[in-house]
Design a protein around this motif. Structure first.
Motif, PDB file in Angstrom:
ATOM      1  N   PRO A  89      -0.166   6.323   9.338  1.00 38.11           N
ATOM      2  CA  PRO A  89      -0.359   6.627   7.929  1.00 38.11           C
ATOM      3  C   PRO A  89      -1.657   6.044   7.388  1.00 38.11           C
ATOM      4  CG  PRO A  89       1.467   5.124   8.243  1.00 38.11           C
ATOM      5  CD  PRO A  89       0.932   5.445   9.589  1.00 38.11           C
ATOM      6  N   ARG A  90      -2.237   6.742   6.479  1.00 36.62           N
ATOM      7  CA  ARG A  90      -3.483   6.287   5.865  1.00 36.62           C
ATOM      8  C   ARG A  90      -3.358   6.429   4.355  1.00 36.62           C
ATOM      9  NH1 ARG A  90      -4.377   4.542   9.849  1.00 36.62           N
ATOM     10  NH2 ARG A  90      -5.798   5.035  11.540  1.00 36.62           N
ATOM     11  N   SER A  91      -4.131   5.653   3.667  1.00 37.64           N
ATOM     12  CA  SER A  91      -4.238   5.831   2.224  1.00 37.64           C
ATOM     13  C   SER A  91      -5.697   6.103   1.904  1.00 37.64           C
ATOM     14  CB  SER A  91      -3.785   4.584   1.490  1.00 37.64           C
ATOM     15  OG  SER A  91      -2.434   4.369   1.714  1.00 37.64           O
ATOM     16  N   ASP A 143       1.624  -0.993   8.656  1.00 33.94           N
ATOM     17  CA  ASP A 143       2.011   0.406   8.573  1.00 33.94           C
ATOM     18  C   ASP A 143       2.756   0.761   9.843  1.00 33.94           C
ATOM     19  OD1 ASP A 143       1.290   1.522   6.222  1.00 33.94           O
ATOM     20  OD2 ASP A 143      -0.803   1.785   6.800  1.00 33.94           O
ATOM     21  N   ALA A 144       3.824   1.524   9.715  1.00 37.52           N
ATOM     22  CA  ALA A 144       4.636   1.930  10.864  1.00 37.52           C
ATOM     23  C   ALA A 144       4.903   0.741  11.778  1.00 37.52           C
ATOM     24  CB  ALA A 144       3.941   3.046  11.641  1.00 37.52           C
ATOM     25  N   SER A 157       2.536   9.029  12.394  1.00 34.02           N
ATOM     26  CA  SER A 157       2.548   7.779  13.144  1.00 34.02           C
ATOM     27  C   SER A 157       1.444   6.831  12.687  1.00 34.02           C
ATOM     28  CB  SER A 157       2.408   8.071  14.623  1.00 34.02           C
ATOM     29  OG  SER A 157       1.325   8.945  14.825  1.00 34.02           O
ATOM     30  N   GLN A 179      -1.208   7.625  -1.974  1.00 34.65           N
ATOM     31  CA  GLN A 179      -0.335   7.265  -0.866  1.00 34.65           C
ATOM     32  C   GLN A 179      -0.398   8.318   0.225  1.00 34.65           C
ATOM     33  OE1 GLN A 179       3.428   5.884  -2.245  1.00 34.65           O
ATOM     34  NE2 GLN A 179       4.390   6.414  -0.342  1.00 34.65           N
ATOM     35  N   ASP A 182       0.817  -1.212   0.000  1.00 40.87           N
ATOM     36  CA  ASP A 182       0.000   0.000   0.000  1.00 40.87           C
ATOM     37  C   ASP A 182       0.846   1.254   0.000  1.00 40.87           C
ATOM     38  OD1 ASP A 182      -1.927  -1.797   0.210  1.00 40.87           O
ATOM     39  OD2 ASP A 182      -2.626  -1.265   2.210  1.00 40.87           O
ATOM     40  N   ARG A 183       2.068   1.119   0.479  1.00 43.65           N
ATOM     41  CA  ARG A 183       2.862   2.338   0.682  1.00 43.65           C
ATOM     42  C   ARG A 183       4.323   1.927   0.679  1.00 43.65           C
ATOM     43  NH1 ARG A 183       0.262   3.328   4.440  1.00 43.65           N
ATOM     44  NH2 ARG A 183      -1.135   4.866   3.604  1.00 43.65           N
ATOM     45  N   ALA A 228       9.946   8.828   0.434  1.00 41.14           N
ATOM     46  CA  ALA A 228       8.938   9.221   1.433  1.00 41.14           C
ATOM     47  C   ALA A 228       8.242   7.998   1.961  1.00 41.14           C
ATOM     48  CB  ALA A 228       7.939  10.156   0.798  1.00 41.14           C
TER      49      ALA A 228
END
Lengths: 220, 440
Positions: B87-89, A55-56, B85, B119, A24-25, B440
């Motif tokens: 993150p979202r999409s 995530d994180a 802290s 992103q 996703d990232r 990033a």
């Protein structure tokens, strides 16, 4: 990068090599290699491996699923902050590109490392020679272009735009050769005054690349 | 090029997805687009002539984006983003065309990208912006020398100064008369005017500007502050230091002495018998062991926050915010001095009680710090701050040493062998490759 910052490993596994692949990232996971090795030792040869990170994340999650037995093992490896600088490697046009069987390259490195610490690779029109000079004497191995129609994996191809001669540490090269199991052919890319690129190709255009700084100046 | 890209199945539902995310198909991902879509929240009923233009920012004159609508006026963009802290999409999907629209209209071309995953879930909200702030840089004197003899200039002259820094504005204003009148009206609001024949000339009037700002700030305060703002700006500023009360018997006498020297002692029977702190919690008292400690009356009063203070502080916070985010820096000093000694023509709230109260709190805080360091010197061997720093330093060193040892132990054989390799004459790789830009 290694501790002395003269060699660099870069491995790319394309998404096509995974099934399924989901990201996703963009995310960088710092994993201690010896920890990863420890966990991967718990994996059976035919297991299906799943790598996961949130995530994180604090950990990376590895799941081994055995197809034949109904057995699922799951491991979490704690992540670490990688403070090493990330080097961007530009696409370089190399003056010489040599493709040869991995076993051949491994053999050359092993044989010559018995004699000396370093090898000089000289690429010329008629072929490529690996030369070394040690306390007990000297050694030299000549390779010419070679095409084996029945077994293309035994081909030796030399693609040269200008003659190149560089010296490298054999101990590092011997270590690179440990990747020989990954593919049948290895590609050496050289240009004067730039690091040597040793590339082991893998399916789906994935690769494992090693870079090694040449020895410049006070050669033996 | 990966071989898989050319053999992508044509009927895959994710085929057109140009975002950097694929679904379960093991095929190669399409690359992420270089200019991903952004999500904007724009005001309702914008005219088709509304444009997003680059104007120079009023404070630092960096080029910034604004939404300019001939009818609705100027809007600035506020970016709202998820904290790092968590993150979202975002999945962006265009609405499926409603069935009746399909019947009546000719089939519209299918949108190229039916769905997008971004992103960076940034949301840009267009919020109305007073044109006054955009005009101000043109009106503001460029230097202090200029400020002394500022000239009256016609509206067009002022506009020309604006155009010089924001060329987009010229096109937009020349095309839409309402924008021009809007700018002129706002300029008139904050300026002294002189009519020279048919033309009106303008010069910036600081008192007018100040009263406008104060009005704006008052409007900001009229509704209660959100709790996040309250905890960030209001509460810490009004917090009075808390001195610890629990002490060993040995240190009590010293504390008592210090506090009694600092406050002019006037005995109050109500507090002398208490063993707890008073509501304001500033001075230490321990009447069980000593009757020396006595908080005095005026000290107590100045410590409790009078009800008039928080609204004033809120107003001041709002004014500071307006100044720092919209007013050119060259105007800050004159405006602040005007605020502290306002001319009779401007009705400015009196900030005097607030400043004295804040000064009292600051004094108390420093006193508390002194007191604490004194008592710390006695109860512990080292000074308070010194101590913590040193401990941290020592721990850091210890940690590093341990880490190194651990590293040496866990080093693999290969790494150990490579350590012995003679790398003389080999340049570091960083001299060949430059540092990669951080992703990033």
């Amino acid at each position: 990068m290694d501790n002395s910052h003269v060699a660099l490993v870069s491995m790319l596994i394309r998404s096509g090599s995974f099934s399924p692949y989901r990201c996703d990232r963009n995310i960088a996971l710092g994993i201690n290699l010896s920890s990863l090795t420890k966990v991967l030792r718990a994996c059976q040869p035919d297991d299906v491996l799943t790598l996961k990170a949130e995530d994180a994340p604090d950990v990376v999650n590895l799941v081994f699923e055995s197809k034949t037995m109904d057995r699922i093992s799951e491991y979490d490896i704690k992540l670490m902050d990688i403070d090493q600088e990330h080097l961007g490697i530009p696409e370089t046009e190399y003056a010489a590109t040599i493709t040869m069987p991995t076993t051949e390259f491994q053999r050359i490195c092993r044989d010559l490392s018995a004699l000396s610490e370093s090898v000089s690779i000289e690429c010329a029109k008629d072929g490529v020679s690996f030369k070394c000079n040690g306390d007990i004497g000297s050694g030299s191995i000549q390779l010419r272009s070679h095409t084996d129609i029945d077994k293309p994996q035994n081909n030796v191809e030399i693609d040269l735009s200008e003659p190149v001669s560089l010296t490298f540490s054999l101990k590092y090269l011997v270590n690179f050769c440990k990747a020989s199991g990954l593919s049948e052919q290895v590609k050496l890319c050289l240009s004067n005054e730039v690091p040597l690129l040793v590339e082991y190709g893998m399916p789906e255009n994935s690769y494992l690349r090693f870079y090694l700084a040449p020895k410049i100046g006070d050669e033996e | 090029m990966p071989r898989t890209r050319s053999t992508k199945p044509a009927n895959s539902p994710t085929e057109d997805d140009t975002s950097n995310i694929d679904t379960s198909t093991p095929k190669a991902l399409s690359p992420s687009v270089s200019t991903p879509p952004k999500v904007f929240v724009l005001p309702k009923n914008t005219s088709p002539d509304a444009r997003i233009a680059t104007l120079s920012h009023p404070v630092n004159s960096t080029p910034s984006r604004y939404l300019i609508d001939p009818d609705l006026g100027f809007h600035e963009f506020t970016r709202i983003t998820a904290p790092k802290s968590t993150p979202r999409s975002w999945l962006l999907v265009s609405d499926p065309p409603s069935p009746d629209s399909l019947d009546t209209t000719t089939p519209s071309p299918e949108p190229l990208n039916p769905a997008f995953i971004t992103q960076n879930p940034d949301l840009f909200i267009a919020t109305p912006l007073d044109a006054l702030f955009l005009v101000l840089p043109a009106l503001a004197p460029k230097s202090s020398r200029q400020a002394e003899k500022q000239l009256f200039l016609s509206f067009d002259d002022h506009l020309d100064t604006l155009y010089a820094s924001s060329p987009h504005l010229r096109t937009l204003v020349s095309r839409h008369e309402p924008l021009k009148t809007r700018l002129e009206r706002r300029m008139a609001a904050c300026s002294d005017t002189v009519s020279a024949g048919p033309e009106t000339m303008y010069r910036l009037s600081l008192p007018k500007l100040l009263s406008l700002l104060v009005k704006k700030a008052e409007r900001m305060c009229s509704s209660p502050f959100p709790s996040s703002l309250e905890t960030r700006f209001i509460k810490p500023a009004l917090e009075v230091p808390v001195l610890s009360i629990k002490r060993e018997e040995s240190s009590v006498s010293i504390v008592a002495e210090t506090s009694s020297t600092q406050v002019s002692s006037s005995e109050t029977t109500t507090t002398a018998t208490q063993s707890t702190v008073t509501e304001s919690q500033t001075t230490t008292m321990d009447s069980q062991s000593t009757t020396l400690t006595t908080p005095d009356d005026d000290n107590l009063q100045s410590l409790s926050t009078p009800p008039t203070i928080p609204p004033l502080l809120r107003l001041q916070t709002c004014l500071n915010y307006l100044l720092s985010s919209y007013i050119p820096t060259s105007l800050h000093t004159p405006l602040r001095s005007l605020l502290s000694s306002p001319p009779p023509s401007v009705s400015v709230p009196n900030f005097e009680p607030l400043t004295t109260h804040l000064a009292a709190i600051a004094k108390l805080k420093s006193e508390a710090l002194i007191l604490r360091s004194i008592s710390d010197n006695i109860s512990r061997k080292r000074g308070f701050e010194d101590d913590e720093e040193k401990i941290a330093e020592r721990e850091e060193k210890k940690r590093k040493r341990e880490e190194e040892e651990k590293k040496k132990k866990t080093e693999t054989r290969g790494v150990k062998q490579l350590r012995k390799v003679d790398t003389s004459g080999m340049k570091k790789l960083s001299s060949f490759f430059t540092r990669a830009a951080k992703k990033a």
